[in-house]
Design an enzyme around this catalytic site. Sequence first.
Site, short mmCIF file in Angstrom:
data_model
loop_
_atom_site.label_atom_id
_atom_site.label_comp_id
_atom_site.label_asym_id
_atom_site.label_seq_id
_atom_site.Cartn_x
_atom_site.Cartn_y
_atom_site.Cartn_z
N ARG A 1 0.88 -1.17 0.00
CA ARG A 1 0.00 0.00 0.00
C ARG A 1 0.92 1.22 0.00
O ARG A 1 2.04 1.16 0.51
CB ARG A 1 -0.90 0.00 1.24
CG ARG A 1 -1.79 -1.24 1.36
CD ARG A 1 -2.58 -1.20 2.67
NE ARG A 1 -3.46 -2.37 2.80
CZ ARG A 1 -3.14 -3.50 3.41
NH1 ARG A 1 -1.93 -3.63 3.95
NH2 ARG A 1 -3.99 -4.50 3.48
N LYS B 1 -1.96 -2.17 8.14
CA LYS B 1 -3.41 -2.14 8.31
C LYS B 1 -3.83 -3.25 9.28
O LYS B 1 -3.38 -4.38 9.17
CB LYS B 1 -4.11 -2.35 6.96
CG LYS B 1 -5.61 -2.15 7.00
CD LYS B 1 -6.20 -2.25 5.61
CE LYS B 1 -7.70 -2.03 5.64
NZ LYS B 1 -8.32 -2.09 4.29
N HIS C 1 -2.62 2.08 -5.94
CA HIS C 1 -3.15 0.79 -5.49
C HIS C 1 -3.28 -0.20 -6.64
O HIS C 1 -3.32 -1.41 -6.42
CB HIS C 1 -4.50 0.99 -4.80
CG HIS C 1 -4.74 0.02 -3.68
ND1 HIS C 1 -4.01 0.02 -2.51
CD2 HIS C 1 -5.61 -1.02 -3.56
CE1 HIS C 1 -4.42 -0.94 -1.72
NE2 HIS C 1 -5.40 -1.60 -2.33
N ARG D 1 -0.43 -2.60 -6.60
CA ARG D 1 -0.60 -3.69 -5.62
C ARG D 1 -1.52 -4.78 -6.20
O ARG D 1 -1.22 -5.97 -6.10
CB ARG D 1 -1.18 -3.12 -4.33
CG ARG D 1 -1.53 -4.15 -3.25
CD ARG D 1 -1.95 -3.41 -1.98
NE ARG D 1 -2.74 -4.22 -1.07
CZ ARG D 1 -2.25 -4.98 -0.10
NH1 ARG D 1 -0.94 -5.07 0.06
NH2 ARG D 1 -3.04 -5.66 0.71
N HIS E 1 -3.69 -9.88 4.07
CA HIS E 1 -5.14 -10.03 4.18
C HIS E 1 -5.49 -10.92 5.37
O HIS E 1 -4.90 -11.99 5.54
CB HIS E 1 -5.72 -10.64 2.90
CG HIS E 1 -5.68 -9.73 1.73
ND1 HIS E 1 -5.79 -10.17 0.43
CD2 HIS E 1 -5.56 -8.38 1.64
CE1 HIS E 1 -5.73 -9.14 -0.40
NE2 HIS E 1 -5.58 -8.04 0.32
N TYR F 1 -8.71 -12.03 -6.69
CA TYR F 1 -7.74 -11.98 -7.79
C TYR F 1 -7.89 -13.16 -8.75
O TYR F 1 -7.41 -13.11 -9.87
CB TYR F 1 -6.31 -11.91 -7.23
CG TYR F 1 -6.07 -10.63 -6.47
CD1 TYR F 1 -6.03 -9.40 -7.12
CD2 TYR F 1 -5.93 -10.64 -5.08
CE1 TYR F 1 -5.84 -8.22 -6.42
CE2 TYR F 1 -5.75 -9.48 -4.37
CZ TYR F 1 -5.70 -8.27 -5.04
OH TYR F 1 -5.53 -7.10 -4.34
#
Length: 375
Positions: free
Chosen positions: A232, A257, A322, A325, A348, A357
């Site tokens: 990020r 995050k 982004h 990424r 994640h 994805y």
Amino acid sequence: MQKLVLQHLIHNNKQQIALIFEKDAELIAAAKYIGATWSESKKCWYIQNSSENLKKIFSVFKGKALIDSTLFFRKPQNKTQTASQKAKPIELAELSEEKKQKIEKFILWMRSKRYSESTINTYSGALGTFLRYFADKEIKDIDNEDLVHFDNHYILANNYSASYQNQFVNGIKLFFRKIAGSVIDIKIIHRPKRAKQLPNVLSKEEVKAILNSPKNIKHKAMLSLIYSCGLRSGEALRLKPGNVDSKRNILIIKNSKGKKDRIVPLSEKIIVLLREYYIIFKPQIYLFEGAKAGAMYDERSLQQVLKKSLIKAGIKKPVTLHWLRHSYATHLLENGTNLRYIQEILGHSHSKTTEIYTHVSTKSIQKIISPFDYL
């Protein structure tokens, strides 16, 4: 605490974010810090409308003001509607002192649990709007039927998005579960059905063109590191030289995050590039510093680096940082990397987030032969 209202604004023929607040030296200083400009004609501060600037507003104003983004996140009306067809804004009553105290208690509880300031502002702002809507009701008397009424006559009537509605659900559930005693049954509060949007992905050729565009080695290193590690933008800017472990070929990302640490693999090529950059710029505190030694590189400046690279590469897509990424994750998947590893690398919490994805990877889809070819 001061209140900061965010609104959409067209100024100088550009989309802007209006920052509206009572005159306050601390808030004025914060507005200047993020690069906002005062408009004498509009009587407010404003900054270019972008997701990065929005994040910056929530980050810089945390603890300084209660952010009311109700009007900003309102879904635009259909332009074909006539003025008489458009929903009239709903006037909400002021909060009672008792409800203000409950919200303040909620804020203090979230801080004690170390929620991020942006989350605290979002949840407390949503809760404030909800309680103002039911100004004539005691908190303990609000029930599930009231929530359904609120969804239909406030959220839907004002054409707010599903994601905005979901913010209300999160804030309200947390408040009534942890702070307020009421007749609401938390278990049956429903969430809106969200749109299943695919991430934006660039081809490997497009990524290569973007990364080869900058002549400045710092600019090249920043963009290359973001793609090569699936970072990020904020993670890249907060990196320090010590986070690069060239002996083990890994990058250590701290307090990302969700307040999580993780490690990601470093390619030999990016290590060579980072060494060249380090020798020339010799950063003191952060891996990527701005004009002032020891100061973190500005995110707006990084966005401009990407924008100029897109122009040089001849790419006209509305690419954001982004996208790099997303492209990294998709290209890993297409190269045969296990989805579980990709989840760990991206940081994640849930595998479902990473599974998105699989819907944009073209490796298997391109092998499918259309029946049209047999005609």
